[in-house]
Design a protein around this motif. Sequence first.
Motif, PDB file in Angstrom:
ATOM      1  N   PRO A 338       0.830  -1.213   0.000  1.00 41.72           N
ATOM      2  CA  PRO A 338       0.000   0.000   0.000  1.00 41.72           C
ATOM      3  C   PRO A 338       0.859   1.255   0.000  1.00 41.72           C
ATOM      4  N   THR A 339       0.242   2.389  -0.274  1.00 43.07           N
ATOM      5  CA  THR A 339       0.962   3.655  -0.258  1.00 43.07           C
ATOM      6  C   THR A 339       1.145   4.133   1.184  1.00 43.07           C
ATOM      7  N   GLY A 340       2.092   5.072   1.351  1.00 36.97           N
ATOM      8  CA  GLY A 340       2.316   5.680   2.662  1.00 36.97           C
ATOM      9  C   GLY A 340       3.270   4.921   3.537  1.00 36.97           C
ATOM     10  N   ILE A 341       3.853   3.820   3.040  1.00 39.78           N
ATOM     11  CA  ILE A 341       4.777   3.043   3.869  1.00 39.78           C
ATOM     12  C   ILE A 341       6.108   3.761   4.011  1.00 39.78           C
ATOM     13  N   PHE A 342       6.548   4.385   2.923  1.00 38.83           N
ATOM     14  CA  PHE A 342       7.808   5.105   2.962  1.00 38.83           C
ATOM     15  C   PHE A 342       7.549   6.588   3.164  1.00 38.83           C
ATOM     16  N   TYR A 343       8.644   7.353   3.391  1.00 37.08           N
ATOM     17  CA  TYR A 343       8.485   8.760   3.760  1.00 37.08           C
ATOM     18  C   TYR A 343       7.791   9.559   2.678  1.00 37.08           C
ATOM     19  N   ALA A 344       7.913   9.151   1.394  1.00 41.96           N
ATOM     20  CA  ALA A 344       7.204   9.824   0.310  1.00 41.96           C
ATOM     21  C   ALA A 344       5.858   9.141   0.144  1.00 41.96           C
ATOM     22  N   GLY A 345       4.797   9.846   0.512  1.00 43.28           N
ATOM     23  CA  GLY A 345       3.485   9.226   0.605  1.00 43.28           C
ATOM     24  C   GLY A 345       2.970   8.607  -0.667  1.00 43.28           C
ATOM     25  N   GLY A 346       3.387   9.097  -1.829  1.00 44.42           N
ATOM     26  CA  GLY A 346       2.830   8.588  -3.071  1.00 44.42           C
ATOM     27  C   GLY A 346       3.604   7.457  -3.698  1.00 44.42           C
ATOM     28  N   VAL A 347       4.701   7.043  -3.105  1.00 48.29           N
ATOM     29  CA  VAL A 347       5.524   5.990  -3.698  1.00 48.29           C
ATOM     30  C   VAL A 347       4.768   4.662  -3.671  1.00 48.29           C
ATOM     31  N   LYS A 348       4.684   4.016  -4.828  1.00 48.72           N
ATOM     32  CA  LYS A 348       4.023   2.709  -4.930  1.00 48.72           C
ATOM     33  C   LYS A 348       5.107   1.649  -5.085  1.00 48.72           C
ATOM     34  N   THR A 349       5.092   0.675  -4.176  1.00 51.99           N
ATOM     35  CA  THR A 349       6.174  -0.298  -4.128  1.00 51.99           C
ATOM     36  C   THR A 349       5.628  -1.723  -4.040  1.00 51.99           C
ATOM     37  N   ASN A 350       6.524  -2.662  -4.270  1.00 51.54           N
ATOM     38  CA  ASN A 350       6.197  -4.080  -4.229  1.00 51.54           C
ATOM     39  C   ASN A 350       7.365  -4.832  -3.606  1.00 51.54           C
ATOM     40  N   VAL A 351       7.117  -6.049  -3.192  1.00 52.05           N
ATOM     41  CA  VAL A 351       8.193  -6.941  -2.766  1.00 52.05           C
ATOM     42  C   VAL A 351       8.188  -8.142  -3.694  1.00 52.05           C
ATOM     43  N   LEU A 352       9.328  -8.397  -4.336  1.00 50.46           N
ATOM     44  CA  LEU A 352       9.497  -9.572  -5.184  1.00 50.46           C
ATOM     45  C   LEU A 352      10.163 -10.673  -4.375  1.00 50.46           C
ATOM     46  N   ALA A 377      -6.823   2.316   2.645  1.00 45.18           N
ATOM     47  CA  ALA A 377      -6.424   3.674   3.005  1.00 45.18           C
ATOM     48  C   ALA A 377      -4.907   3.721   3.166  1.00 45.18           C
ATOM     49  N   PRO A 378      -4.289   4.832   2.799  1.00 45.32           N
ATOM     50  CA  PRO A 378      -2.829   4.905   2.900  1.00 45.32           C
ATOM     51  C   PRO A 378      -2.366   4.938   4.345  1.00 45.32           C
ATOM     52  N   PHE A 379      -1.153   4.471   4.545  1.00 42.34           N
ATOM     53  CA  PHE A 379      -0.554   4.547   5.868  1.00 42.34           C
ATOM     54  C   PHE A 379       0.113   5.901   6.051  1.00 42.34           C
ATOM     55  N   GLY A 380       0.353   6.278   7.279  1.00 43.72           N
ATOM     56  CA  GLY A 380       0.979   7.556   7.589  1.00 43.72           C
ATOM     57  C   GLY A 380       0.986   7.760   9.088  1.00 43.72           C
ATOM     58  N   PRO A 384      -0.332   4.274  11.482  1.00 46.17           N
ATOM     59  CA  PRO A 384       1.013   3.683  11.372  1.00 46.17           C
ATOM     60  C   PRO A 384       0.950   2.225  10.955  1.00 46.17           C
ATOM     61  N   LEU A 385       1.958   1.814  10.217  1.00 49.98           N
ATOM     62  CA  LEU A 385       2.081   0.430   9.776  1.00 49.98           C
ATOM     63  C   LEU A 385       2.470  -0.456  10.951  1.00 49.98           C
ATOM     64  N   PRO A 450       0.411  17.897   4.543  1.00 51.44           N
ATOM     65  CA  PRO A 450       0.929  18.578   3.347  1.00 51.44           C
ATOM     66  C   PRO A 450       2.188  17.932   2.794  1.00 51.44           C
ATOM     67  N   ALA A 451       3.050  17.402   3.689  1.00 54.27           N
ATOM     68  CA  ALA A 451       4.265  16.745   3.211  1.00 54.27           C
ATOM     69  C   ALA A 451       3.929  15.479   2.437  1.00 54.27           C
ATOM     70  N   ASP A 452       2.878  14.741   2.876  1.00 54.93           N
ATOM     71  CA  ASP A 452       2.455  13.548   2.155  1.00 54.93           C
ATOM     72  C   ASP A 452       1.900  13.908   0.786  1.00 54.93           C
ATOM     73  N   ILE A 453       1.120  14.982   0.732  1.00 51.20           N
ATOM     74  CA  ILE A 453       0.535  15.406  -0.537  1.00 51.20           C
ATOM     75  C   ILE A 453       1.625  15.821  -1.513  1.00 51.20           C
ATOM     76  N   ALA A 454       2.599  16.589  -1.023  1.00 53.71           N
ATOM     77  CA  ALA A 454       3.710  17.007  -1.888  1.00 53.71           C
ATOM     78  C   ALA A 454       4.499  15.808  -2.372  1.00 53.71           C
ATOM     79  N   ALA A 455       4.716  14.841  -1.467  1.00 55.47           N
ATOM     80  CA  ALA A 455       5.474  13.649  -1.847  1.00 55.47           C
ATOM     81  C   ALA A 455       4.744  12.849  -2.916  1.00 55.47           C
ATOM     82  N   ALA A 456       3.411  12.788  -2.807  1.00 59.37           N
ATOM     83  CA  ALA A 456       2.635  12.075  -3.820  1.00 59.37           C
ATOM     84  C   ALA A 456       2.769  12.746  -5.178  1.00 59.37           C
ATOM     85  N   MET A 457       2.761  14.080  -5.189  1.00 58.07           N
ATOM     86  CA  MET A 457       2.929  14.807  -6.447  1.00 58.07           C
ATOM     87  C   MET A 457       4.310  14.544  -7.042  1.00 58.07           C
TER      88      MET A 457
END
Length: 481
Positions: A338-352, A377-380, A384-385, A450-457
């Motif tokens: 899910p989103t929000g796991i890392f400091y940049a809220g919009g980063v979409k990641t996976n585990v292979l 819902a995103p984490f933040g 918290p995760l 606001p920091a999460d929103i900026a990071a998503a952008m």
Amino acid sequence: MTQGRTVKDIGAKLWQLCSVLRGDGVTYQDYVTELTYLLFLKMAQETGMEKSIPEECRWAPLAKAVGQSQLDLYRAILLKLSETRRGLLADIFADAQTKLRKPANLKALTEAIDRLDWFSAREEGLGDLYEDLLERNAAEKKSGAGQYFTPRPLIDSIIHLVKPQPGEVIQDPAAGTGGFLVACDHYIKQQTDDLYSLSEADRTFQRQDAFTGLELVHDTHRLCLMNLMLHGIEGRVRMGDTLSSDGEALSRANLIVTNPPFGTKRGGERPNRASFVETRGSSNKQLAFVEHVYRNLAPGGRAAVVVPDNVLFEDNTGRAVRQQFMAMCDLHTILRLPTGIFYAGGVKTNVLFFTRGRSNQGNTHDVWIYDMRTGQAPFGKTRPLTREDFAAFESAFGDDPLGRAPRQDQGEEGRFRCFSRAAIADRQDNLDIAWLRGAEDAGEDTLEDPADIAAAMVEHLRRALTRAEALAEELALPETV
């Protein structure tokens, strides 16, 4: 890794001092580095390991000094220790300089450190105390440290599934502050009565030779070494660039766990590894790291790698990497985070999750994908995760670290699906597969910080830039920097 209440309390007290030092121009990252110098000296005193430190550079004379004399002595200590050539001491204090300018702030730090409950901290684990500080630093978006600090609940879930074993060579080619390696060590110690059930030779191997890796950033490498040392790991994590000839010096590993940096090589620089084939002409770092992992695994070795979405869908070099990857390895599981796991809220990641085959062809037959993202819902900060968030995925994954436990396809309404290698080939080897209904990006609309929103952008712009760079490479156009 469960931390005791005392460790949390001590960590909180140390972290509170950071706000005092902000007026001295000390950033969050500077503060953690400053604490690393001071805690190393204090912990050497507390643990009786001062014999490698010159007498005039030890904690007692520094803590006793006052005013400008103390600050001058501290600068002299850092200069002297930075010139040492003695193993770990040389690595921890390489190019060491203080950012402190006010003597009162140094005195506040040394007095606060002296007042801590060091007996309880040693009982509960000095390594846990240091990891608490690293985690607090990563949680501060202004520090920027979250880019290399993988959340502990995610690390613990991954390690629980890949099940590191005594005697294995375990590698992190993008070691960061050492979180994955520390978690592997913790898991193995839990299974071996803190290594006491092993022979003396095996214990020596675990402490000195089991853990390897590289870290590119100097200050991060310093934090990594301190973290490993406090957990009793004398592993060979060196400073270097895995995407250069440095990476070729890493030995084959039985297990690789890593969260490589995202983005492109600086200034359009491209990986210069002679052993690279698919990514030799690409500036995409995450694709190059994936190639390193599947080529550096020993036959039968397994890996878990955190990657952004573009690794799953990028064409040209990306597709070539996926084709070779699925030929040489059994890519048995993908976890869509899910989103929000890392400091940049919009980063979409996976585990292979994958296993290196005994041959180089035809190793992937079925790919199981668990979608932990769609409709969530995103984490933040407000959500918290936790480790419990991975419980359903861990149950679906099963107990076999090679992904061979019995599994059930949950269908179009479920989160766990199986896709054959042939079906993936029909999709042009695109692994960015979503089937659940619901706007995948809807969660971003609920971001409030606001920091999460900026990071998503920023993340949306980064994804667009990645696509543009791939197109430029395909057309053999000069790369835009």
